[in-house]
Design an enzyme around this catalytic site. Structure first.
Site, mmCIF file in Angstrom:
data_model
loop_
_atom_site.group_PDB
_atom_site.id
_atom_site.type_symbol
_atom_site.label_atom_id
_atom_site.label_comp_id
_atom_site.label_asym_id
_atom_site.label_seq_id
_atom_site.Cartn_x
_atom_site.Cartn_y
_atom_site.Cartn_z
ATOM 1 N N ARG A 153 30.760 49.851 30.628
ATOM 2 C CA ARG A 153 30.659 49.766 31.887
ATOM 3 C C ARG A 153 32.040 49.341 32.565
ATOM 4 N NH1 ARG A 153 26.509 45.711 34.564
ATOM 5 N NH2 ARG A 153 28.208 44.087 34.070
ATOM 6 N N ARG A 196 29.780 34.755 29.140
ATOM 7 C CA ARG A 196 28.405 35.021 30.119
ATOM 8 C C ARG A 196 27.359 34.826 29.252
ATOM 9 N NH1 ARG A 196 30.578 40.190 32.379
ATOM 10 N NH2 ARG A 196 28.364 40.477 33.086
ATOM 11 N N LYS A 213 19.478 44.989 34.156
ATOM 12 C CA LYS A 213 18.678 44.571 35.374
ATOM 13 C C LYS A 213 18.917 45.170 36.684
ATOM 14 C CE LYS A 213 20.345 40.240 34.741
ATOM 15 N NZ LYS A 213 21.316 40.440 33.755
ATOM 16 N N ARG A 241 19.144 31.292 38.189
ATOM 17 C CA ARG A 241 19.979 31.393 36.714
ATOM 18 C C ARG A 241 19.929 30.123 36.034
ATOM 19 N NH1 ARG A 241 22.991 36.118 37.715
ATOM 20 N NH2 ARG A 241 24.381 36.421 35.922
ATOM 21 N N ARG A 246 34.669 46.411 36.200
ATOM 22 C CA ARG A 246 34.331 44.908 36.876
ATOM 23 C C ARG A 246 35.150 43.986 36.136
ATOM 24 N NH1 ARG A 246 28.063 43.425 36.886
ATOM 25 N NH2 ARG A 246 28.806 41.472 36.169
HETATM 26 N N1 LIG Z 1 22.335 32.692 40.624
HETATM 27 C C1 LIG Z 1 23.870 32.618 40.341
HETATM 28 N N2 LIG Z 1 24.493 31.286 40.343
HETATM 29 C C2 LIG Z 1 25.571 31.221 39.914
HETATM 30 N N3 LIG Z 1 26.559 32.275 39.873
HETATM 31 C C3 LIG Z 1 26.010 33.497 39.749
HETATM 32 C C4 LIG Z 1 24.650 33.777 40.050
HETATM 33 N N4 LIG Z 1 24.232 34.934 40.277
HETATM 34 C C5 LIG Z 1 25.616 35.630 39.903
HETATM 35 N N5 LIG Z 1 26.512 34.532 39.753
HETATM 36 C C6 LIG Z 1 27.815 35.018 39.551
HETATM 37 O O1 LIG Z 1 28.044 36.275 39.428
HETATM 38 C C7 LIG Z 1 28.424 36.825 38.264
HETATM 39 C C8 LIG Z 1 28.112 38.264 38.076
HETATM 40 O O2 LIG Z 1 26.568 38.130 38.221
HETATM 41 P P1 LIG Z 1 25.454 39.475 37.781
HETATM 42 O O3 LIG Z 1 26.091 40.783 38.579
HETATM 43 O O4 LIG Z 1 24.151 38.967 37.920
HETATM 44 O O5 LIG Z 1 25.901 39.584 36.124
HETATM 45 P P2 LIG Z 1 25.210 40.591 35.167
HETATM 46 O O6 LIG Z 1 24.169 41.177 35.861
HETATM 47 O O7 LIG Z 1 26.033 41.120 34.205
HETATM 48 O O8 LIG Z 1 24.423 39.521 34.291
HETATM 49 C C9 LIG Z 1 27.761 35.715 37.210
HETATM 50 O O9 LIG Z 1 28.716 35.613 35.879
HETATM 51 C C10 LIG Z 1 28.296 34.571 38.204
HETATM 52 O O10 LIG Z 1 29.720 34.124 38.004
HETATM 53 MG MG LIG Z 2 23.695 42.686 37.274
#
Ligand SMILES: Nc1ncnc2c1ncn2[C@@H]1O[C@H](COP(=O)(O)OP(=O)(O)O)[C@@H](O)[C@H]1O
Ligand SMILES: [Mg+2]
Length: 198
Positions: free
Chosen positions: A130, A147, A18, A93, A136
């Site tokens: 990654r 996740r 994404k 989300r 990370r």
């Molecule tokens: N909209 C959201 N609501 C709650 N927690 C969030 C949200 N966006 C991000 N997070 C937190 O940040 C973490 C990393 O998010 P993100 O970078 O979007 O992960 P990825 O792109 O790998 O799916 C999530 O696992 C969560 O803990």
């Molecule tokens: Mg991301």
């Protein structure tokens, strides 16, 4: 007056790519890419009060509480660069966050939603790679699985909701960055053009 803003969302399981595609879409449509994950990580890195509040939650692979996340996004969307619209990555989300976004915005909160479809087993190895490169804290295999579980339970149900709204663009996320970007651009252009004609 017609609404000239472009409000977009990219959605898909962790590791779908994404963030990479978000940058390209944002550039194409002239809107900022806004990633809640990036905002949280920057705050953790900077040791801000918000960062301290969310660090442990994120490292466990849990979701940050909705009220806090909604507040961060509402604040970000009032910045001047978001006046022409935005591309959201990582928000909303869950259903609660969709309702919060709907309430933040007058009119349609989203014009189009790109769903990046990938096989979850394939993305685990991507994410582990990654982790070696970026380090990370939430990219250990156990946290990745958690996740993905949260995605399946809380985020995947949004796909049907956006489909019912007639704004979903589902794209195969497998291929080179350029191939995927091309598919997204084609799908988005056709949806946005057909909406503009209405
Ligand atoms: N909209 C959201 N609501 C709650 N927690 C969030 C949200 N966006 C991000 N997070 C937190 O940040 C973490 C990393 O998010 P993100 O970078 O979007 O992960 P990825 O792109 O790998 O799916 C999530 O696992 C969560 O803990
Ligand atoms: Mg991301």
């Amino acid at each position: 007056m017609t609404d000239t803003t472009t409000r977009l969302l990219i959605i898909g399981p962790p590791g779908a790519g994404k963030g990479t595609q978000a940058a390209q879409i944002a550039q194409r449509y002239g809107v900022p890419a806004i990633s809640t994950g990036d905002i949280f990580r920057a705050n953790i890195k900077g040791g801000t009060p918000l960062g301290q509040q969310v660090q442990a939650i994120i490292e466990r692979g849990e979701l940050v509480p909705d009220t806090l996340t909604n507040e961060i996004v509402a604040d970000r969307l009032t910045q001047p660069d978001a006046a022409p619209g935005f591309l959201l990555d990582g928000y909303p989300r869950n259903v609660e966050q969709v309702h919060a976004l709907d309430n933040m915005i007058e009119g349609d909160s989203l014009d189009a939603v790109v769903l990046l479809e990938v096989d979850t087993d394939a993305v685990v190895s991507r994410l582990l790679k990654r982790a070696e490169l970026e380090g990370r804290a939430d990219d250990t295999e156990e946290v990745i699985r958690h996740r993905q579980h949260i995605y399946a339970e809380q985020t995947a149900p949004l796909v049907e909701l956006f489909s019912e709204r007639g704004i979903l663009v589902a794209v195969d996320g497998l291929g080179t960055v350029e191939e995927v970007a091309e598919r997204i651009a084609t799908g988005l252009d056709s949806l946005l053009t057909s909406k503009a004609g209405r």
